[in-house]
Scaffold this active site. Structure first.
Site, PDB file in Angstrom:
ATOM      1  N   LYS A  51       2.034  -2.897  -8.690  1.00  0.00           N
ATOM      2  CA  LYS A  51       1.497  -3.652  -7.431  1.00  0.00           C
ATOM      3  C   LYS A  51       0.208  -4.240  -7.628  1.00  0.00           C
ATOM      4  O   LYS A  51       0.083  -5.373  -7.496  1.00  0.00           O
ATOM      5  CB  LYS A  51       1.540  -2.720  -6.332  1.00  0.00           C
ATOM      6  CG  LYS A  51       3.027  -2.463  -5.955  1.00  0.00           C
ATOM      7  CD  LYS A  51       3.203  -1.311  -4.735  1.00  0.00           C
ATOM      8  CE  LYS A  51       4.584  -0.867  -4.565  1.00  0.00           C
ATOM      9  NZ  LYS A  51       4.864   0.544  -3.830  1.00  0.00           N
ATOM     10  N   GLN A  95       1.250   4.405  -0.681  1.00  0.00           N
ATOM     11  CA  GLN A  95       2.269   4.845  -1.381  1.00  0.00           C
ATOM     12  C   GLN A  95       2.912   6.195  -1.011  1.00  0.00           C
ATOM     13  O   GLN A  95       2.143   7.099  -0.804  1.00  0.00           O
ATOM     14  CB  GLN A  95       1.756   4.999  -2.932  1.00  0.00           C
ATOM     15  CG  GLN A  95       3.026   5.034  -4.017  1.00  0.00           C
ATOM     16  CD  GLN A  95       3.804   3.924  -4.028  1.00  0.00           C
ATOM     17  OE1 GLN A  95       3.529   2.752  -3.939  1.00  0.00           O
ATOM     18  NE2 GLN A  95       5.082   4.186  -3.961  1.00  0.00           N
ATOM     19  N   ASP A 118       4.217  -3.010   4.341  1.00  0.00           N
ATOM     20  CA  ASP A 118       5.557  -2.151   3.943  1.00  0.00           C
ATOM     21  C   ASP A 118       6.512  -2.197   5.031  1.00  0.00           C
ATOM     22  O   ASP A 118       7.709  -1.579   4.700  1.00  0.00           O
ATOM     23  CB  ASP A 118       4.985  -0.671   3.516  1.00  0.00           C
ATOM     24  CG  ASP A 118       5.500  -0.273   2.377  1.00  0.00           C
ATOM     25  OD1 ASP A 118       6.095  -1.079   1.583  1.00  0.00           O
ATOM     26  OD2 ASP A 118       5.176   0.816   1.960  1.00  0.00           O
TER      27      ASP A 118
END
Ligand code: NDP
Length: 294
Positions: A51, A95, A118
């Site tokens: 990312k 994450q 997200d």
């Protein structure tokens, strides 16, 4: 059988990102993404690395925050507060999974919904259910939808069967597919570990989405002739011949299923590459929305 490869579709998304980025830059704005990694799980580290690299490649402002596995909730929440208040950051991604006793739900709820690229904050999941376009849809599900659209695979009126009901993948794909509008309007069934006679359910699928987390679980007996199969699964299986000692396989037994399909995604090289592409797209949108609101 058509192979639905992620790379060219992800490239189309990146091309859109570049063009939107130019416009933002010309107006003096730069999208910023902060990725928070807690602990040193190798798979999570690899995802965060990809990312961060993609942000740099596209020319975003990128912040990689690495915290030790024994980080307390207070420290993590304080870091999120700091990022929420940082006007150079438009997207925040923590994450998952988080190590130890860190409460994922509390952490996700702490992220400002307008920076939750997200798409896992309750506000954004609510907007997904309400078909409110001002929200962010989770990246893997929207990546799957984008693949179907780009491949010209009609979803309207089709039977879509999703195996898996996690918020991150299965449930969110189901919401996207049953929504009103292009790339959606499907008749959706969601199957899970308590579903009776799974093969008879999945054989109803014109489009079968596997999001289970079990290597090669979906076999020829689960798939009807001419179906489209989207394999979300990413599973590590031991392989002494591979350099790293393992290889990645999907939830679908590709060799057994491919010959029955009209189209199928490979693993690796399918849905996986779309997730980061949609994250970048969401970050651009977060920046555009912040600019519009300022
Ligand atoms: P979860 O473990 O959260 O969910 C798995 C789902 O599969 C659950 O709903 C579970 O049912 C269902 N399931 C498990 N066993 C069976 C069974 N025997 N029959 C029917 N259903 C079953 O996983 P995720 O949704 O997070 O991820 C799914 C897969 O997708 C994983 O391989 C993951 O690595 C991959 N993934 C890939 C991404 C990408 O970028 N391509 C991103 C995110 C995930 P129940 O609810 O009843 O337990």
């Amino acid at each position: 059988m058509k192979l639905i490869e992620g790379k060219p579709i992800a490239e189309a998304v990146y091309a859109e990102c570049r063009s939107e980025l130019e416009k933002l830059k010309a107006a003096g704005h730069l999208p910023g993404l902060a990725v928070v990694l807690v602990g040193d799980d190798p798979a999570s580290k690899a995802y965060v690395g990809s990312k961060d690299r993609k942000c740099q490649e596209l020319g975003f402002h990128s912040l990689k925050i690495e915290l030790s596995a024994d980080t307390s909730m207070e420290t993590l929440l304080a870091k999120i507060e700091e990022l929420n208040a940082d006007s150079s950051i438009h997207g925040i991604l923590v994450q998952l999974p988080l190590p130890g006793d860190l409460e994922e739900d509390t952490v996700i709820r702490a992220i400002d919904p307008s920076k939750d690229v997200d798409g896992l904050h309750p506000v954004n999941l609510g907007k997904l259910a309400m078909e409110d376009p001002t929200g962010f849809a989770p990246c893997t599900p929207s990546g799957c939808q984008r693949m179907l659209v780009e491949m010209g695979i009609e979803t309207e009126g089709k039977n879509v069967v999703v195996v898996g009901r996690s918020l991150l993948v299965g449930k969110s794909i189901a919401l996207l597919m049953m929504a009103k509008g292009p790339g959606a309007n499907a008749t959706v069934t969601v199957a899970h570990s308590r579903t009776r006679d799974l093969p008879s359910v999945t054989r109803q699928a014109d489009i079968l989405v596997a999001a289970i987390g079990r290597p090669h679980f979906i076999g020829a007996e689960h798939v009807k002739e001419g179906a489209v199969v989207i394999d979300v699964g990413i599973n590590r299986v031991e392989d002494a011949t591979a350099k790293r000692g393992y290889r990645l396989v999907g939830d679908v037994d590709f060799d057994a299923v491919a010959e029955k399909c009209e189209a199928i995604t490979p693993v690796p090289g399918g849905v996986g590459v779309m997730t980061i592409a949609m994250l970048m797209r969401n970050t651009i949108r977060a920046c555009q929305m912040a600019v519009a609101a300022s």
